[in-house]
Design an enzyme around this catalytic site. Structure first.
Site, PDB file in Angstrom:
ATOM      1  CB  ALA A  27      66.563  16.964  11.071  1.00 31.15           C
ATOM      2  CE  LYS A  55      71.370  20.676  29.862  1.00 27.13           C
ATOM      3  NZ  LYS A  55      69.945  20.326  30.015  1.00 27.13           N
ATOM      4  CB  VAL A  66      71.705  29.094  31.154  1.00 27.51           C
ATOM      5  CG1 VAL A  66      71.680  29.430  32.465  1.00 27.51           C
ATOM      6  CG2 VAL A  66      72.922  28.784  30.343  1.00 27.51           C
ATOM      7  N   GLY A 117      58.162  13.370  35.907  1.00 24.42           N
ATOM      8  CA  GLY A 117      58.837  13.878  34.620  1.00 24.42           C
ATOM      9  C   GLY A 117      59.582  14.784  34.789  1.00 24.42           C
ATOM     10  CD  GLU A 172      65.565  12.839  30.837  1.00 22.26           C
ATOM     11  OE1 GLU A 172      65.058  11.768  30.456  1.00 22.26           O
ATOM     12  OE2 GLU A 172      65.271  13.758  30.315  1.00 22.26           O
ATOM     13  CG  ASP A 202      71.409  20.524  33.827  1.00 25.52           C
ATOM     14  OD1 ASP A 202      71.464  20.037  32.418  1.00 25.52           O
ATOM     15  OD2 ASP A 202      71.190  21.083  34.554  1.00 25.52           O
ATOM     16  CE  LYS A 230      70.653  23.939  32.759  1.00 29.10           C
ATOM     17  NZ  LYS A 230      69.553  23.271  33.803  1.00 29.10           N
TER      18      LYS A 230
END
Length: 465
Positions: free
Chosen positions: A51, A111, A138, A193, A196, A207, A211
């Site tokens: 999808a 997460k 995680v 990379g 972001e 982030d 976690k």
């Protein structure tokens, strides 16, 4: 109760939601390792569809174009296992619920979703008698979820310390080793990379907080809501601070910290820039790597180290869950259910006990050291270490520095000094013994208003001492 398998299925149908960096690598590895995965699961894994939001977009050459669809709901209805790698809360939350209601096992690397809505997802999985796997949520390829949920099920975990965000570790490592500014280090991470275009979720600690909530929930058998995790990012860290940490035998890392406490009884969970001794295992974690140190009563210290991000490493964790999920479909059995029997209370930030280090910019004149020590003593904060960096003559106070603090705590007074030795200003670095955050905040507020204290610089927690 799930009925035992009487006739093993000839294949396990897998629906993939999302074909981004990780999803694409999952497809590649499923193709390349099809025979091995089938042998491990007990039946072939057949990808029935992928999808996506745009079927016309250019994709990696190994992704079959005929499997792409925008009809995620229809795809779910034809699957035994649904792998959700879209990310974010909506629409993944609704799709995961739909998959479970349809009787499919769910594997996710999301997460944010599990941290924010973990309890309802676990309840939905139990109600539908299906499994929920989230190893990839995680620390990427590091098998920390399995370790806490299964390998240490017979032990008592007391503490978890982790570098669980590769972007921030790379940025701090660049600042420490190459003297890069924060902005330059972030730009380099983006070019490689690791970060972001908008790095806020990483550098602001969100982030890592998601976690940390998951790790604490697993380690202490308690549901830990994301809103109960105090978080501080790394935007305020400077090159000078990184250098000062190194000079005093420390490394500065963005750590997720989860600790079982007994006084009061509960859980302390937080994320923030943290000083650790240079000889601590986490101090040597370089670049974009992740590492988690677990302390338990029987096993002692365990360290898990590896790549915490990237398509292939994270896909490795996804496939681990996928093989386990498929194996249960073929042979029977189920994944461990949520373990939340302990119901420990997450402590508010003000009640969490920490070891702290902070800098005071002070007038460099007689009596200042005793004044600072007296304020700390009034708040019941014990001093573990103190260091003065003079802005001019570094020998004006010499070896008497510690004596001054001893006198203040004993009710004594400053020793006489030659007024001519007074300098214009100095920086005092104080490391405390463990105290609670609320007491420390009140102490620092009083110090900030004290005569002769020019500034109270950012507080850094200290671990591993």
């Amino acid at each position: 109760m799930r009925a035992p398998v009487t006739t093993p299925p000839s294949e396990v149908r897998v629906a993939l939601l999302g074909a981004g960096t990780v999803g694409a690598q999952v497809v590649r590895l499923m193709n390349e390792r099809a025979d091995d995965l089938a042998a491990r699961a007990g039946a072939p894994l057949r990808l029935v569809g992928i999808a996506v939001t745009d079927v016309e977009r250019e994709r990696e050459p190994w992704i079959p174009r005929d499997l792409l669809t925008t009809d995620a709901e229809g795809l779910i209805a034809d699957a035994d296992v649904v792998v959700e790698l879209i990310g974010g809360i909506d629409p993944p939350r609704a799709l995961v619920h739909a998959a479970m209601a349809a009787g499919a096992t769910v594997v996710t690397g999301n997460k944010a979703l599990v941290a924010a809505h973990g309890p309802e997802l676990h309840d939905a999985a139990a109600a539908a008698d299906v499994d929920l796997y989230y190893e990839a949520a995680v620390a990427g390829a590091i098998p920390i979820v399995y370790a806490l949920r299964e390998s240490l099920a017979g032990d008592t975990v007391t503490e978890v310390l982790g570098i669980v965000n590769g972007t921030t570790n790379y940025v701090l490592d660049e600042m420490a080793t190459n003297g890069s500014t924060f902005d330059d280090a972030v730009a380099q991470a983006q070019a490689l990379g690791f970060a972001e275009a908008d790095p806020s979720a990483d550098v602001d600690g969100h982030d890592s907080a998601a976690k940390a909530a998951l790790l604490a929930s697993l380690a202490f058998h308690t549901r830990v809501p994301l809103e109960n995790v105090p978080v501080e990012g790394i935007r305020g860290v400077t090159v000078e601070e990184m250098a000062a940490a190194q000079e005093t035998g420390y490394a500065l890392k963005l750590l997720a910290v989860a600790r079982r406490t007994t006084s009061p009884d509960g859980i302390s969970v937080r994320v923030g820039p943290t000083l650790i001794p240079a000889d601590h295992p986490l101090a040597t974690v370089r670049g974009a790597f992740n590492a988690v140190v677990v302390e338990s009563e029987a096993a002692g210290r365990l360290m898990f180290y590896g790549q915490g991000a990237g398509g292939a490493p994270t896909a490795s964790a996804v496939l681990s869950d996928l093989v386990a999920a498929a194996g249960h479909r073929v042979r029977g059995g189920q994944a461990p259910r949520e373990s939340a029997y302990a119901r420990l209370a997450p402590l508010p930030a003000s009640s969490q006990r920490i070891t702290a280090r902070f800098d005071l910019e002070i007038d460099d004149r007689p009596g200042m050291l005793a004044l600072v020590a007296a304020v700390l003593a009034r708040h019941g904060i014990s001093i573990e270490a103190v260091r003065q960096a003079a802005h001019t003559d570094p020998t004006a106070y010499g070896d008497e520095l510690y004596d001054v603090f001893d006198d203040a705590y004993d009710g004594g007074s400053d020793r006489d000094r030659d007024p001519a030795a007074s300098r214009e200003s100095a920086t005092l670095t104080i490391t405390t013994h463990r105290t609670d955050e609320g007491t420390l905040a009140a102490c620092l507020a009083e110090l900030a208003g004290a005569d002769g204290v020019r500034a109270v610089l950012p507080v850094r927690r200290v671990e591993g001492v």
